[in-house]
Structure formats: structure tokens, C-alpha cells
Design an enzyme around this catalytic site. Structure first.
Site, PDB file in Angstrom:
ATOM      1  N   ARG A 235       0.844  -1.203   0.000  1.00  9.97           N
ATOM      2  CA  ARG A 235       0.000   0.000   0.000  1.00  9.97           C
ATOM      3  C   ARG A 235       0.867   1.236   0.000  1.00  9.97           C
ATOM      4  NH1 ARG A 235      -4.612   0.441   4.450  1.00  9.97           N
ATOM      5  NH2 ARG A 235      -2.805   0.924   5.737  1.00  9.97           N
TER       6      ARG A 235
ATOM      7  N   ASP B 277       5.089  -6.084   9.319  1.00  9.92           N
ATOM      8  CA  ASP B 277       6.205  -5.711  10.197  1.00  9.92           C
ATOM      9  C   ASP B 277       6.264  -6.612  11.424  1.00  9.92           C
ATOM     10  OD1 ASP B 277       7.224  -3.706   8.628  1.00  9.92           O
ATOM     11  OD2 ASP B 277       6.111  -2.100   9.622  1.00  9.92           O
TER      12      ASP B 277
ATOM     13  N   ASP C  80       0.842  -3.125  12.149  1.00 11.45           N
ATOM     14  CA  ASP C  80       1.241  -3.533  10.789  1.00 11.45           C
ATOM     15  C   ASP C  80       1.603  -5.016  10.808  1.00 11.45           C
ATOM     16  OD1 ASP C  80       2.989  -4.092   8.484  1.00 11.45           O
ATOM     17  OD2 ASP C  80       2.722  -1.957   8.088  1.00 11.45           O
TER      18      ASP C  80
ATOM     19  N   THR D 132      -1.458   7.470  -0.154  1.00 11.50           N
ATOM     20  CA  THR D 132      -2.763   7.325  -0.826  1.00 11.50           C
ATOM     21  C   THR D 132      -3.509   6.058  -0.383  1.00 11.50           C
ATOM     22  OG1 THR D 132      -1.848   6.034  -2.647  1.00 11.50           O
ATOM     23  CG2 THR D 132      -1.812   8.441  -2.897  1.00 11.50           C
TER      24      THR D 132
HETATM   25  C1  PRP Z   1      -1.092  -4.793   4.436  1.00 17.63           C
HETATM   26  C2  PRP Z   1      -1.909  -6.044   4.621  1.00 17.63           C
HETATM   27  C3  PRP Z   1      -2.785  -6.046   3.403  1.00 17.63           C
HETATM   28  C4  PRP Z   1      -3.041  -4.577   3.187  1.00 17.63           C
HETATM   29  C5  PRP Z   1      -4.406  -4.242   3.705  1.00 17.63           C
HETATM   30  O1  PRP Z   1      -0.066  -5.014   3.556  1.00 17.63           O
HETATM   31  O2  PRP Z   1      -1.127  -7.197   4.766  1.00 17.63           O
HETATM   32  O3  PRP Z   1      -2.179  -6.625   2.263  1.00 17.63           O
HETATM   33  O4  PRP Z   1      -2.047  -3.864   3.924  1.00 17.63           O
HETATM   34  O5  PRP Z   1      -4.738  -2.935   3.413  1.00 17.63           O
HETATM   35  P1  PRP Z   1      -5.895  -2.540   2.385  1.00 17.63           P
HETATM   36  O6  PRP Z   1      -7.081  -3.385   2.724  1.00 17.63           O
HETATM   37  O7  PRP Z   1      -6.123  -1.074   2.683  1.00 17.63           O
HETATM   38  O8  PRP Z   1      -5.396  -2.740   0.991  1.00 17.63           O
HETATM   39  P2  PRP Z   1       1.046  -3.884   3.240  1.00 17.63           P
HETATM   40  O9  PRP Z   1       0.613  -3.064   2.065  1.00 17.63           O
HETATM   41  O10 PRP Z   1       1.376  -3.123   4.489  1.00 17.63           O
HETATM   42  O11 PRP Z   1       2.267  -4.724   2.739  1.00 17.63           O
HETATM   43  P3  PRP Z   1       3.166  -5.808   3.518  1.00 17.63           P
HETATM   44  O12 PRP Z   1       2.314  -7.026   3.702  1.00 17.63           O
HETATM   45  O13 PRP Z   1       4.291  -6.017   2.551  1.00 17.63           O
HETATM   46  O14 PRP Z   1       3.614  -5.219   4.826  1.00 17.63           O
HETATM   47  N1  URA Z   2      -2.242  -3.182   7.042  1.00 17.82           N
HETATM   48  C1  URA Z   2      -1.848  -3.629   8.245  1.00 17.82           C
HETATM   49  O1  URA Z   2      -0.878  -4.395   8.355  1.00 17.82           O
HETATM   50  N2  URA Z   2      -2.536  -3.221   9.340  1.00 17.82           N
HETATM   51  C2  URA Z   2      -3.600  -2.395   9.265  1.00 17.82           C
HETATM   52  O2  URA Z   2      -4.205  -2.054  10.299  1.00 17.82           O
HETATM   53  C3  URA Z   2      -3.986  -1.934   7.987  1.00 17.82           C
HETATM   54  C4  URA Z   2      -3.298  -2.354   6.893  1.00 17.82           C
END
Ligand code: PRP
Ligand code: URA
Length: 214
Positions: free
Chosen positions: A109, A208, A205, A113
Site C-alpha cells: 500500500r 512488520d 502492521d 494514498t
Molecule cells: C497490508 C496487509 C494487506 C493490506 C491491507 O499489507 O497485509 O495486504 O495492507 O490494506 P488494504 O485493505 O487497505 O489494501 P502492506 O501493504 O502493508 O504490505 P506488507 O504485507 O508487505 O507489509
Molecule cells: N495493514 C496492516 O498491516 N494493518 C492495518 O491495520 C492496515 C493495513
């Protein structure tokens, strides 16, 4: 308040799930235990998501006599983790279905945005003939999950089931409104999103916390 088709939403709220989810949310929970809990919760969710799998008769000879037993019939399974955090749920589902194939959708994400950016997509060659379990611990705006669902529809997949651990009403509505057939399994529908599109109360997160990158 968000309204959506509740018949396609299953909240997996077994007492063991609620207990483990409480530990997962705790900011004091470390990386190792967090990862283990994500795997365990994926097993509970997978169990529910496969509840309607069709069975067929099979003849078995016990040490005492012949009998008729059941085995799972028909369609095969593909697990589709959304990278990175979705990878944390794969081993749990593979515990239940060791023969499942695994496809990957890479997305992150944009921090400002909140729009998902795709950087990778690879599915098994016969993905359109499989029941696809899309796994990602977090369903926030729904941008990432709806994009993954669209990639699978474009590939011809008919049966898509999404498994998340923590969701929010906005994300659930986004996914169920986006696709009229997709089914969604989650352990919790939390209160709302904050101004940074993080789920409240949520667990922070997920990527993370699984990989110890913060
Ligand atoms: C997080 C999570 C989802 C997304 C959810 O991933 O694991 O994939 O955000 O958010 P949304 O419903 O608003 O799209 P992130 O983009 O942080 O990537 P990561 O898994 O690499 O940390
Ligand atoms: N992605 C995450 O990992 N946590 C949240 O709360 C939203 C998006």
C-alpha cells in the site's frame, strides 16, 4: 454503518480463536509468538472455509471388516497469499491441505494514498480449476484484496474464498460489494479505520510484526 451481504461473511469466533487473537493484538507479543499465532489462526480459518467441501464414498478395510468411509471429492485447492503478510498464513493452510498449490500476489500500500501497488503475480498453471483461498491477515480499505480477487477472476477462477484475521466494516463492504460471489472468512470485524487507514483496535502492521521489520 457499513452494510453488506452478511450471507457471504463468516466470522470465526471460536473461544480458542478469540483467546489467540487477544494475544496477537497485544503490542508486547514478540515476533516469534506473533508468527506462530498467525499460523494457528490460519488453521482455524481454513477449517471453516473448507466446511462445505464435497465428500465421496470410499471402501476401506479396517483390521476387523470392510466399511464405507468418506474422502474429499472433486476440486483441488490453491492458496494465494498477498505478499508479504499473507505468507504468514500459508503454512497453516498447508497443514490442512498438504497437496495445495501456492500462487503469489505481491502488493504494497502506498503510505500516503493507501492505494495498492502490484509488484508480483504468479499462479499455478491450472488455477482456474481450483478453489482459491486468498490469505492476508489484514483487510483495511479492501484495495489489496479486491485487486487480488480481480487478478484471479481475470485468470478464470470461479470459486474464491478470502481469509483474513482482522477486518473492518469498510474493508468487508468493499470486498463483498466488489465481487458478487466471493466469500469472506475473518476472525474479527473491528471498529473502523483511522486517518492512516490502519484498523482500530487492530494489531498494527501485520507484515512488520511477522517479519520484525519495525
Ligand atoms: C497490508 C496487509 C494487506 C493490506 C491491507 O499489507 O497485509 O495486504 O495492507 O490494506 P488494504 O485493505 O487497505 O489494501 P502492506 O501493504 O502493508 O504490505 P506488507 O504485507 O508487505 O507489509
Ligand atoms: N495493514 C496492516 O498491516 N494493518 C492495518 O491495520 C492496515 C493495513
Amino acid at each position: 454503518m457499513a452494510e453488506y451481504d452478511e450471507s457471504r461473511l463468516t466470522v470465526v469466533d471460536h473461544p480458542l480463536v478469540r483467546h489467540k487473537l487477544g494475544i496477537l493484538r497485544d503490542k508486547q507479543t514478540g515476533t516469534k509468538q506473533f508468527r506462530e499465532l498467525v499460523t494457528e489462526l490460519a488453521i482455524f480459518e481454513g477449517y471453516e472455509a473448507m466446511r462445505d467441501f464435497p465428500l465421496e464414498d470410499v471402501e476401506v478395510e479396517t483390521p476387523l471388516e470392510k466399511t464405507t468411509c468418506k474422502r474429499i471429492a472433486g476440486k483441488k485447492v490453491a492458496i494465494i497469499p498477498i505478499l508479504r503478510a499473507g505468507l504468514g498464513m500459508v503454512d497453516g493452510i498447508l497443514t490442512l491441505v498438504p497437496s495445495a498449490r501456492v500462487g503469489h500476489v505481491g502488493m504494497y500500500r502506498d503510505p500516503k494514498t493507501h492505494v495498492p501497488h502490484q509488484y508480483y503475480c504468479k499462479f499455478p498453471p491450472d488455477v482456474e480449476n481450483r478453489i482459491c483461498l486468498v490469505v492476508d491477515p489484514m483487510l483495511a480499505t479492501g484495495g489489496s484484496l479486491t485487486a487480488a480477487v480481480q487478478f484471479l477472476r481475470d485468470a478464470g477462477v470461479k470459486d474464491i474464498r478470502c481469509l483474513t484475521i482482522v477486518s473492518c466494516p469498510e474493508g468487508v463492504k468493499a470486498v463483498l460489494d466488489y465481487d458478487p460471489d466471493v466469500r469472506l472468512y475473518t476472525c474479527s470485524v473491528d471498529r473502523c479505520l483511522n486517518e492512516s487507514a490502519y484498523i482500530l483496535p487492530g494489531l498494527g502492521d501485520a507484515g512488520d510484526r511477522i517479519y520484525g521489520t519495525k
